[in-house]
Every structure is written in C-alpha cells, then in structure tokens.
Enzyme design. Structure first.
Site, mmCIF file in Angstrom:
data_model
loop_
_atom_site.group_PDB
_atom_site.id
_atom_site.type_symbol
_atom_site.label_atom_id
_atom_site.label_comp_id
_atom_site.label_asym_id
_atom_site.label_seq_id
_atom_site.Cartn_x
_atom_site.Cartn_y
_atom_site.Cartn_z
ATOM 1 N N LYS A 146 -58.140 82.062 -67.708
ATOM 2 C CA LYS A 146 -58.831 82.431 -66.653
ATOM 3 C C LYS A 146 -60.235 83.148 -67.207
ATOM 4 C CE LYS A 146 -55.072 82.909 -63.706
ATOM 5 N NZ LYS A 146 -53.990 83.990 -63.048
ATOM 6 N N ASP B 257 -46.088 66.504 -60.505
ATOM 7 C CA ASP B 257 -46.852 66.641 -59.302
ATOM 8 C C ASP B 257 -48.423 66.713 -59.385
ATOM 9 O OD1 ASP B 257 -46.954 68.958 -61.135
ATOM 10 O OD2 ASP B 257 -46.686 70.478 -59.957
HETATM 11 P P1 GTP Z 1 -44.696 76.299 -57.552
HETATM 12 O O1 GTP Z 1 -43.608 77.174 -57.266
HETATM 13 O O2 GTP Z 1 -45.484 76.087 -56.009
HETATM 14 O O3 GTP Z 1 -45.605 77.021 -58.273
HETATM 15 O O4 GTP Z 1 -44.377 74.961 -58.013
HETATM 16 P P2 GTP Z 1 -43.489 74.286 -59.094
HETATM 17 O O5 GTP Z 1 -42.359 74.946 -59.257
HETATM 18 O O6 GTP Z 1 -43.279 72.839 -59.210
HETATM 19 O O7 GTP Z 1 -44.212 74.869 -60.330
HETATM 20 P P3 GTP Z 1 -45.464 74.072 -61.047
HETATM 21 O O8 GTP Z 1 -46.414 73.624 -60.185
HETATM 22 O O9 GTP Z 1 -45.940 75.246 -62.147
HETATM 23 O O10 GTP Z 1 -44.635 73.194 -62.004
HETATM 24 C C1 GTP Z 1 -45.483 72.055 -62.673
HETATM 25 C C2 GTP Z 1 -44.149 70.978 -62.913
HETATM 26 O O11 GTP Z 1 -43.380 71.331 -63.825
HETATM 27 C C3 GTP Z 1 -43.821 70.452 -61.899
HETATM 28 O O12 GTP Z 1 -43.464 69.099 -62.116
HETATM 29 C C4 GTP Z 1 -42.452 71.118 -61.554
HETATM 30 O O13 GTP Z 1 -41.348 70.267 -60.940
HETATM 31 C C5 GTP Z 1 -41.976 71.337 -62.996
HETATM 32 N N1 GTP Z 1 -41.273 72.569 -63.355
HETATM 33 C C6 GTP Z 1 -41.707 73.730 -62.986
HETATM 34 N N2 GTP Z 1 -40.695 74.699 -63.641
HETATM 35 C C7 GTP Z 1 -39.712 74.155 -64.089
HETATM 36 C C8 GTP Z 1 -38.574 74.187 -64.426
HETATM 37 O O14 GTP Z 1 -38.180 75.596 -64.777
HETATM 38 N N3 GTP Z 1 -37.708 73.313 -64.898
HETATM 39 C C9 GTP Z 1 -38.034 72.031 -64.824
HETATM 40 N N4 GTP Z 1 -37.086 71.030 -65.019
HETATM 41 N N5 GTP Z 1 -39.291 71.585 -64.399
HETATM 42 C C10 GTP Z 1 -40.106 72.573 -64.035
#
Ligand code: GTP
Length: 343
Positions: free
Chosen positions: A155, A104
C-alpha cells in the site's frame, strides 16, 4: 505439471451469497468461477489440487459431476491455512514445477505463455502482474526492466510507488519453493510472508504482465462487473439460462436457469441466479438476486444483494442492503481473515 487452485476462502465480502455456497462456485454467466480457472490450465497440467476448506462438499459434488480431463484431488485443510499454508498442505501431491491459481480471479491470462516465460527466465518463481491506478490499496512490486521482481511494497503512497503493478493471483513455482513455507499450523500468506522471504534470499523471482482484462471477483460490485465484461466481450446485452420465462426487459444482466420475470419488470446491470421468480413491474438495478428468491410485484431492488431463498414482498423498496433473514452459518467469520488487504 500440477496446479493448486486456492478455493478455501469464506468469501466474506460476498456475503450473504457465500453463506450458502463456496465463493468459487458462484456462477459467472451461468458457469461457476472455478470452471474458468480449470479450463485455463495448459494441457500439460495433469493433476489439479483443489485446496478446499469451507463448503468443500460442494466442490466434491461439482467435480464429481463435471469432467475436465485432468485428475482432480480435493485436498481438505483441517482449518483455513491461508494462501501459503494451503499450498504447503498440498505438497504431497506436487511432483515438480507447479502452478498456483486464486480461484476468484477472471482474466485473459495465457497460463501456458506464463509457464514459457518462467522457463525462459530460468525463474524460481514467476507471478502474474496487473497494472492498477489506485496503487495505495494494494501490494505493488518493484520490477527491473527484464521482469525481475526485487521487492513488494505494501500500500504505497502514489508518489512513492515503485510501479503500478500488483500481484494478479496466478503463480508458476519450482517445487523447491515449498521449502520457503513453514509447516502450516496457522494462517500463512503467500503474498505477505512467503514471497518476500524468497526474494530476500536472492532467488530468481519474475513478474509476467497480463494483457487484456483482469477482475478480482472479491466484492459484489466486481462480481456484477465481471458478468458485464464477459457479456460485452461476447457481444451480448444479456444472457438467459435454460427453461426461463422472461416477459420483462433485461439490460447488461445475466439470468440463471428456471427463472420467471413478469411483464413490465426490468433488470439492469444485475445477476439473477437459478430458480428465481420475479413478479410484474419489478425494478432490479446493480443487484444480485440469490437462488430460489421470490420477488413480489412492484418491488424495487437497487444496489443490493438478496441471499438465497429470500422473499421480498410486493411494493417493497430495497436500497443498498444485503438481505438475509436466516441464521448465519456456524463458524462463518464476521470479518475477513487472512490477507486483509482489500476492502
Ligand atoms: P474474503 O473473505 O472476502 O477476503 O474472501 P476470501 O476468503 O476468498 O479471501 P481472498 O479473496 O483473499 O482469497 C484469495 C483466494 O485464496 C481465493 O481463491 C480463496 O478461496 C483462497 N483462500 C483464501 N484463504 C484460504 C485458505 O485459508 N485456504 C484455502 N485453501 N484457500 C484460501
């Protein structure tokens, strides 16, 4: 070399767009976000492991239809394992040095150059870094003049911050670094748990600074912003997909395929996804219109997100809303899980 692409998050901050799709398939200038990541990988990456969970069928379909010239493995987690757990769960597909990429983040990172830096420094782990102004919202690194990272500070107050550099979500790691991640049966955060452990153990942990631009497409505003930044970089004021009938005016906006926009209508700083029908005299500003929406004549949509297949009646004013009238998908969390560090 292999690359693990983290693509299993729920993307709760982008709801309701993520009620119906994997966040990483959201289009940026009509191309899914994850395609930018795969295309940025150096040639010597032969296998790409997509760490998937939520909406993994959509990822299978996307990679089934699109050939990136690399072996693609969709590795489904039994449940969300967090950014560290997802990497550990991909262990059997990793043969040697590997990359980890958040899917992302859209940036000008030269991944091949980061790998060269990693080799030169004989690093155990190298992470990409990006400078920010608002250090107190992030985890900031303490870094030596040769690029070695000695600490993560979560932070910090601005006056106590050891630098203004944050983890930018792309890593180059030696295979042995997987030994620092517990076998995943719970959420394990790479940033908060695994990296500090590797640093404490005195391993060679380096930071590589990204030059150019970097956007974490976590929130609606940053989703709109990334479309605008890429438009600007291409010298365009707007983008229109295939098979559209646009009679209105577009400014700093991206429009998908099969979209109709009627006379006297205006879209400013907005993203309009595929198959949308917009009537006459509609004003859309700083908003995202989901796939298949119908927007009636004279409506005004400001600072809002309209979920897929929603209908906004003629003359209605929608301001600062997230419109979703259908049931929320079962199992979708009502708040962020995992790294709850950004709002
Ligand atoms: P929010 O719920 O809005 O925080 O978004 P998110 O679920 O995508 O979490 P975040 O932005 O912290 O994730 C950063 C990256 O890691 C993204 O590319 C997510 O798709 C991925 N990601 C986050 N949690 C997981 C997980 O539990 N498993 C996998 N495979 N990818 C994850």
């Amino acid at each position: 070399m292999q690359a693990v692409i983290l693509a299993g998050g729920f993307g709760t901050r982008l709801k309701p767009l993520t009620y119906t799709r994997s966040k990483v398939l959201l289009p940026v200038l009509n191309k899914p976000m994850i395609a930018y990541i795969v295309e940025s990988l150096p040639e010597d990456v032969d296998r790409v492991i997509i760490a998937a969970n939520y909406k993994k069928e959509q990822l299978e379909e996307f990679f089934g239809k699109n050939d990136f010239g690399k072996e693609i493995v969709i590795n489904e987690e039994p449940k969300p394992l967090g950014t560290g757990g997802a990497v550990k769960f991909a262990e059997r597909y990793i043969d040697d040095r590997f990359l980890v990429m958040n899917s992302d983040i859209i940036s000008s990172l030269d991944v091949g150059d980061m790998v060269r830096f990693h080799t030169e420094k004989k690093a155990f782990v190298t992470i990409s870094l990006w400078p920010v102004e608002n250090v107190s919202e992030f985890g900031v690194v303490r870094i030596e003049s040769d690029g070695r990272i000695t600490q993560f500070v979560e932070k910090p107050k601005p006056e106590e911050a050891p630098s203004n550099l944050i983890n930018a979500g792309a890593y180059c790691m030696e295979r042995e670094s997987l030994d620092y991640i517990d076998n995943p049966d719970r959420l394990i955060s790479m940033e908060q748990e695994v990296f500090p452990r590797i640093i404490e153990d005195g391993r060679r942990f380096y930071g590589y600074r990204i030059e150019g631009f970097w956007i974490d497409v976590g929130r609606i505003n940053s989703y709109i912003e990334v479309n605008k930044i890429l438009l600007r970089r291409q010298g365009k004021r707007f983008l229109v997909g295939n098979n559209c009938e646009i009679e209105g005016e577009l400014q700093d906006s991206s429009v998908g395929n099969n979209v109709e926009i009627g006379k006297e209508s205006k879209a400013i700083s907005s993203v309009i996804l595929d198959n949308v029908k917009i009537g006459r005299d509609v004003q859309i500003e700083n908003s995202v219109i989901g796939e298949g929406c119908i927007i009636g004549d004279g409506a005004k949509i400001i600072n809002s997100v309209i979920g897929d297949e929603e209908e906004i009646g003629g003359g209605r004013i929608v301001k600062g809303e997230r419109v979703w009238t259908k049931p929320i998908p079962e199992g979708y969390p009502d708040k962020q899980i995992g790294n709850v560090v950004r709002v």
